[in-house]
Design a protein around this motif. Structure first.
Motif, PDB file in Angstrom:
ATOM      1  N   ASN A 247       0.825  -1.269  -0.154  1.00 55.88           N
ATOM      2  CA  ASN A 247      -0.102  -0.100  -0.005  1.00 55.88           C
ATOM      3  C   ASN A 247       0.799   1.235   0.038  1.00 55.88           C
ATOM      4  O   ASN A 247       2.177   1.057   0.297  1.00 55.88           O
ATOM      5  CB  ASN A 247      -1.099   0.044   1.001  1.00 55.88           C
ATOM      6  N   VAL A 248       0.153   2.435  -0.391  1.00 55.43           N
ATOM      7  CA  VAL A 248       1.049   3.767  -0.092  1.00 55.43           C
ATOM      8  C   VAL A 248       1.635   4.071   0.912  1.00 55.43           C
ATOM      9  O   VAL A 248       2.829   4.383   0.937  1.00 55.43           O
ATOM     10  CB  VAL A 248       0.009   4.855  -0.889  1.00 55.43           C
ATOM     11  N   TYR A 249       0.886   3.776   2.040  1.00 58.42           N
ATOM     12  CA  TYR A 249       1.564   4.080   3.251  1.00 58.42           C
ATOM     13  C   TYR A 249       2.840   3.202   3.562  1.00 58.42           C
ATOM     14  O   TYR A 249       3.952   3.894   3.906  1.00 58.42           O
ATOM     15  CB  TYR A 249       0.594   3.957   4.352  1.00 58.42           C
ATOM     16  N   GLY A 250       2.829   1.939   3.221  1.00 57.54           N
ATOM     17  CA  GLY A 250       4.054   1.268   3.385  1.00 57.54           C
ATOM     18  C   GLY A 250       5.286   1.665   2.467  1.00 57.54           C
ATOM     19  O   GLY A 250       6.427   1.811   2.598  1.00 57.54           O
ATOM     20  N   GLN A 251       4.876   1.962   0.950  1.00 58.26           N
ATOM     21  CA  GLN A 251       5.573   2.516   0.286  1.00 58.26           C
ATOM     22  C   GLN A 251       6.402   3.617   0.417  1.00 58.26           C
ATOM     23  O   GLN A 251       7.644   3.795   0.336  1.00 58.26           O
ATOM     24  CB  GLN A 251       5.016   2.539  -1.130  1.00 58.26           C
ATOM     25  N   THR A 252       5.753   4.759   1.083  1.00 54.34           N
ATOM     26  CA  THR A 252       6.388   5.770   1.455  1.00 54.34           C
ATOM     27  C   THR A 252       7.142   5.732   2.534  1.00 54.34           C
ATOM     28  O   THR A 252       8.209   6.329   2.928  1.00 54.34           O
ATOM     29  CB  THR A 252       5.300   7.067   1.733  1.00 54.34           C
ATOM     30  N   LYS A 253       6.969   4.867   3.635  1.00 57.02           N
ATOM     31  CA  LYS A 253       7.679   4.651   4.714  1.00 57.02           C
ATOM     32  C   LYS A 253       8.642   3.883   4.564  1.00 57.02           C
ATOM     33  O   LYS A 253       9.997   4.294   5.025  1.00 57.02           O
ATOM     34  CB  LYS A 253       6.765   3.900   5.759  1.00 57.02           C
ATOM     35  N   LEU A 254       8.629   2.997   3.429  1.00 59.91           N
ATOM     36  CA  LEU A 254      10.036   2.269   3.121  1.00 59.91           C
ATOM     37  C   LEU A 254      10.945   3.193   2.255  1.00 59.91           C
ATOM     38  O   LEU A 254      12.211   3.186   2.499  1.00 59.91           O
ATOM     39  CB  LEU A 254       9.622   1.142   2.054  1.00 59.91           C
ATOM     40  N   ALA A 255      10.475   4.152   1.398  1.00 61.55           N
ATOM     41  CA  ALA A 255      11.307   5.183   0.850  1.00 61.55           C
ATOM     42  C   ALA A 255      12.004   6.124   2.117  1.00 61.55           C
ATOM     43  O   ALA A 255      13.073   6.550   1.693  1.00 61.55           O
ATOM     44  CB  ALA A 255      10.331   5.879   0.043  1.00 61.55           C
TER      45      ALA A 255
ATOM     46  N   SER B  81     -11.632 -10.399   3.506  1.00 67.97           N
ATOM     47  CA  SER B  81     -12.434 -10.344   2.499  1.00 67.97           C
ATOM     48  C   SER B  81     -13.782  -9.674   2.713  1.00 67.97           C
ATOM     49  O   SER B  81     -14.458  -8.985   1.847  1.00 67.97           O
ATOM     50  CB  SER B  81     -12.477 -11.346   1.636  1.00 67.97           C
ATOM     51  N   ALA B  82     -14.205  -9.726   3.841  1.00 71.19           N
ATOM     52  CA  ALA B  82     -15.441  -9.236   4.242  1.00 71.19           C
ATOM     53  C   ALA B  82     -15.371  -7.872   4.814  1.00 71.19           C
ATOM     54  O   ALA B  82     -16.610  -7.248   5.104  1.00 71.19           O
ATOM     55  CB  ALA B  82     -16.074 -10.023   5.526  1.00 71.19           C
ATOM     56  N   TYR B  83     -14.450  -7.370   4.962  1.00 73.35           N
ATOM     57  CA  TYR B  83     -14.114  -6.046   5.394  1.00 73.35           C
ATOM     58  C   TYR B  83     -13.052  -5.161   4.444  1.00 73.35           C
ATOM     59  O   TYR B  83     -12.100  -4.966   4.784  1.00 73.35           O
ATOM     60  CB  TYR B  83     -13.571  -5.952   6.952  1.00 73.35           C
ATOM     61  N   PRO B  84     -13.551  -4.850   3.120  1.00 74.03           N
ATOM     62  CA  PRO B  84     -12.614  -4.160   2.270  1.00 74.03           C
ATOM     63  C   PRO B  84     -12.293  -2.698   2.920  1.00 74.03           C
ATOM     64  O   PRO B  84     -13.039  -2.072   3.218  1.00 74.03           O
ATOM     65  CB  PRO B  84     -13.423  -4.167   1.056  1.00 74.03           C
ATOM     66  N   THR B  85     -11.275  -2.561   2.419  1.00 76.47           N
ATOM     67  CA  THR B  85     -10.539  -1.012   2.907  1.00 76.47           C
ATOM     68  C   THR B  85      -9.823  -0.466   1.561  1.00 76.47           C
ATOM     69  O   THR B  85      -9.184  -1.365   0.631  1.00 76.47           O
ATOM     70  CB  THR B  85      -9.578  -1.166   4.177  1.00 76.47           C
ATOM     71  N   PRO B  86      -9.682   0.695   1.456  1.00 75.82           N
ATOM     72  CA  PRO B  86      -8.710   1.271   0.334  1.00 75.82           C
ATOM     73  C   PRO B  86      -7.312   0.650   0.017  1.00 75.82           C
ATOM     74  O   PRO B  86      -6.941   0.412  -0.828  1.00 75.82           O
ATOM     75  CB  PRO B  86      -9.029   2.764   0.544  1.00 75.82           C
ATOM     76  N   ALA B  87      -6.730   0.645   1.316  1.00 79.91           N
ATOM     77  CA  ALA B  87      -5.391   0.010   1.458  1.00 79.91           C
ATOM     78  C   ALA B  87      -5.300  -1.334   1.777  1.00 79.91           C
ATOM     79  O   ALA B  87      -5.937  -1.633   2.711  1.00 79.91           O
ATOM     80  CB  ALA B  87      -4.666   0.987   2.437  1.00 79.91           C
TER      81      ALA B  87
END
Length: 286
Positions: free
Chosen positions: A124-132, A241-247
């Motif tokens: 997800n974007v959060y993880g990508q930006t934290k890794l960067a 799968s029963a609780y979809p989220t954007p990330a």
């Protein structure tokens, strides 16, 4: 020692303030987003220069995981480019740096506790930006210490434990995901671990993992919260799968704490003990 703590109003920043407020050996400056706006990277080094710290604990971050999917520019500014500015400042001024990162740098496909050498592949974007941000810190300030943590909660701020306590007083039933596995982190325990590192005679740079001991799901966590508080509420397990989220969330992100225990002699409490300690505290709003 003069210390600057970013993210002062967050869970970890608030716990650090509690631990350090009566410490006469450390001159501490707690900077929130007003005093150090991490999305305004052009002024970060100038602001840090005003304090001339010997050490920076960089606990500030963009942590709205789902919102980051649509607000990628701000997430990258705060989690990546701000880290780069702070790391460059530390390199120029020979300032020590401890930065907080996340288990979300992993993709969640592991079946064993993740060591610091495990391959990163954020989903997800959060993880990508934290890794960067991690990579920028290691590039510009290789002497920094980076600590990855997971599922942080505290009597301060918004978090899973406080949300569950509220919902369980309002509802007869709550649904909680049972197929995401990891371990929670009581921010107070992490703050204690950071101070042990600061006071250590050794400064061993690199990446470390820290969360409380144990391996559980969010469902297990919720059941324990209910039982500790004796709520009359049914907790029902559901799949992701029963609780979809954007990330997307990593399915498995249990952190191996062997390194931080070995290098710094860090004590890592069991998650149930820490949860009990937190629930014995009065909840704070900030």
């Amino acid at each position: 020692m003069r210390i600057v703590i970013t993210g002062a109003s967050g869970q970890l920043g608030s716990e650090l303030r509690d631990l350090l407020q009566d410490n006469t050996e450390k001159e501490c400056y707690f900077l929130d987003r007003k005093q150090l706006p991490l999305d305004q990277i052009q002024i970060i080094q100038e602001i840090l220069a005003m304090y001339q710290p010997d050490l920076i604990i960089h606990a500030g971050a963009y942590t709205a995981v789902d919102k980051a999917e649509e607000d990628q520019v701000t997430a990258n500014l705060v989690n990546h480019l701000a880290c780069e500015e702070i790391a460059q400042y530390c390199r120029l001024h020979e300032t020590k740096l401890i930065a907080i990162s996340t288990d979300y740098v992993f993709d969640g496909t592991s079946a064993v506790a993740l060591t610091e050498k495990a391959a990163t592949s954020p989903i997800n974007v959060y993880g990508q930006t934290k890794l960067a941000g991690e990579q920028a810190i290691q590039k510009w300030c290789p002497e920094a210490i980076i600590i990855r943590t997971s599922w942080v909660y505290s009597s301060y701020g918004k978090n899973f434990v406080k949300t569950m306590c509220r919902l369980m007083t309002e509802r007869d039933e709550v649904n909680v995901i049972n197929d995401q596995i990891g371990s929670p982190t009581y921010a107070h325990d992490l703050a204690v671990a950071l101070l042990k590192i600061i006071d250590s005679s050794e400064w061993d740079a690199g990446i470390y993992h820290y969360s409380n001991e144990g391996e559980i799901s969010w469902y297990d966590f919720a059941v324990a919260i209910r039982d500790f508080r004796s709520f009359n509420c049914q907790v029902k397990p559901i799949p992701t799968s029963a609780y979809p989220t954007p990330a997307r969330r990593p399915k498995y992100s249990l952190l191996d704490k062997s390194k931080i225990k070995s290098v710094f002699g860090t004590e890592v409490p069991d998650w149930k003990i820490s949860l009990g300690n937190m629930l014995a505290e009065e909840f704070k709003d900030n």
